[in-house]
Every structure is written in structure tokens, then in C-alpha cells.
Design a protein around this motif. Structure first.
Motif, PDB file in Angstrom:
ATOM      1  N   ILE A  55       0.839  -1.204   0.000  1.00  0.00           N
ATOM      2  CA  ILE A  55       0.000   0.000   0.000  1.00  0.00           C
ATOM      3  C   ILE A  55       0.872   1.252   0.000  1.00  0.00           C
ATOM      4  O   ILE A  55       0.660   2.187  -0.777  1.00  0.00           O
ATOM      5  N   SER A 200       3.159   4.535   6.012  1.00  0.00           N
ATOM      6  CA  SER A 200       2.231   3.419   5.839  1.00  0.00           C
ATOM      7  C   SER A 200       0.881   3.730   6.474  1.00  0.00           C
ATOM      8  O   SER A 200      -0.181   3.478   5.883  1.00  0.00           O
ATOM      9  N   GLN A 204      -2.893   4.490   4.278  1.00  0.00           N
ATOM     10  CA  GLN A 204      -4.083   3.660   4.441  1.00  0.00           C
ATOM     11  C   GLN A 204      -5.301   4.458   4.900  1.00  0.00           C
ATOM     12  O   GLN A 204      -6.362   3.895   5.128  1.00  0.00           O
TER      13      GLN A 204
END
Length: 222
Positions: A55, A200, A204
Motif C-alpha cells: 500500500i 504506511s 491507508q
């Protein structure tokens, strides 16, 4: 293939919302020896950590500006993290921090325009500013630009002092919303591990959403 054309092509083919991050890194003469070696190792680990997170790898876009000698250098331009070659920094010269921040802000503004042209959404840009000393050029204009963007919530600044001689008061001028932190020893690897976890977490979330960043993990002096 022209690099600008390639950047447009990558954005069109992968319309994932982006997190643009510019690392503005001190490579002046005082960084010689172990500090520059550890900084290089930390940057390598940061890129590798992002690449391992599917991601984050799709969302994160990283550029690097270094400052040493007489003028800053664009070490790495924005683009797909999979094709980027991580530069190796060498230490020498002065600390033209103001010019480096101006270069970084120009690059971030250009990148935002490219997102808008290609219809790609993006998160608030990040600028990581790391130094072990004090600027040797005039930082007034760069500090004003950075401050205005940060106060308008159009830029997140992470000001990091390296070692006991880093001028935290100068770093603070670039960051009205976040106080400078001092790196504990040469914990570059821990810092960049924290930064990759932060990227990260943001990648998200939904652009515009405020989320708490991970705890520092012991890289700072707090």
C-alpha cells in the motif's frame, strides 16, 4: 524516454492517492565519517521498508534534496519508488539550508500541479529537514514559505537536529506547528523506520483525514 513524460505516465497508470515526501538532508563537511555513513544507511532502509509495504509503495513518492558545498543538489526526483535508484551522499562544504528548503518546496509545488493535471488525489505533502549544524545562507524566504504552507495545513514539516550542535532555533523557523526533535546519537535507522511506519499509516487513510502517527520508538531525545 523523457523523465517528465514517464512521471505523467506513472500517475495515469496508478491513480492511487499519493503521499509526496521530500527529504532535505545535510551533507556538509561536519557530517563526514560515521554520521554520513549512518544517514546513507537510514535512507536505504527507509526506501526498502516502503517497497516491502504494497500500500505504501503505491502511494509514497519520495524526493531527496541534499545540502553541502556551495549549493543544494536534487539527489532524487519524484517517481515510482520501484524504479528509483537511491543516491549515496558524500559530505563536504557548507550548510546552504535555506536554498535547499526553497528547492524542496519548489519540487513539492511542481509535483502537486502534476497530480492536479492527471487527476490524482494526494495527501498533505511532507518535508523532512535534517541538519547537524546551523545554516550558512539566508533562510528568511525559505522559512517564510515553509511557515505559511504549514499554517495553511498544506505542508507537514519534520525538523530533526543531528547531534549536540544542531541549531534547533533555526529549524524551528521552518516549522510553526511541530517543534524540532533531536536525534539520539546516530539513530538514523530507527528514525527512518518510524518514518516508513508513519507513511504506511497515512497511506491507508483518506486524504484530508487526521490520523495519529506512531510513537517515536526511541530515536529521539524526548
Amino acid at each position: 524516454m523523457d523523465d517528465l513524460f514517464l512521471q505523467h505516465k506513472e500517475l495515469i497508470e496508478n491513480p492511487t492517492a499519493r503521499v509526496p515526501i521530500c527529504l532535505v538532508l545535510d551533507r556538509s563537511g561536519s557530517m563526514s565519517g560515521e554520521p554520513i555513513a549512518e544517514l546513507n544507511k537510514g535512507v536505504q532502509l527507509f526506501i526498502q521498508s516502503i517497497r516491502r509495504d504494497d500500500i505504501a509503495a503505491a502511494a509514497a513518492e519520495i524526493a531527496i534534496v541534499s545540502f553541502g558545498d556551495e549549493a543544494p543538489r536534487k539527489e532524487l526526483d519524484f517517481g515510482s519508488i520501484e524504479r528509483q535508484k537511491v543516491p549515496y551522499l558524500t559530505a563536504s562544504g557548507l550548510t546552504p539550508m535555506g536554498a535547499a528548503v526553497n528547492m524542496a518546496l519548489d519540487m513539492l509545488e511542481l509535483r502537486k500541479k502534476m497530480y492536479q493535471q492527471t487527476g490524482v488525489d494526494y495527501y498533505q505533502p511532507w518535508m523532512v529537514l535534517m541538519t547537524d549544524g546551523a545554516p550558512t545562507d539566508d533562510i528568511t524566504q525559505a522559512a517564510e514559505r515553509s511557515t505559511q504552507l504549514a499554517l495553511a495545513r498544506k505542508l507537514t514539516v519534520f525538523p530533526i537536529g543531528i547531534g549536540p550542535h544542531a541549531d534547533l532555533s533555526a529549524l524551528k523557523q521552518f516549522s510553526p506547528r511541530r517543534d524540532p526533535a533531536r536525534l539520539k546519537g546516530l539513530n538514523f535507522s530507527l528514525f527512518f523506520e518510524w518514518l516508513s511506519k508513519s507513511v504506511s499509516a497515512v497511506s491507508q487513510s483518506t486524504p484530508g483525514e487526521r490520523i495519529p502517527l506512531p510513537k517515536t520508538g526511541g530515536w529521539d531525545e524526548l
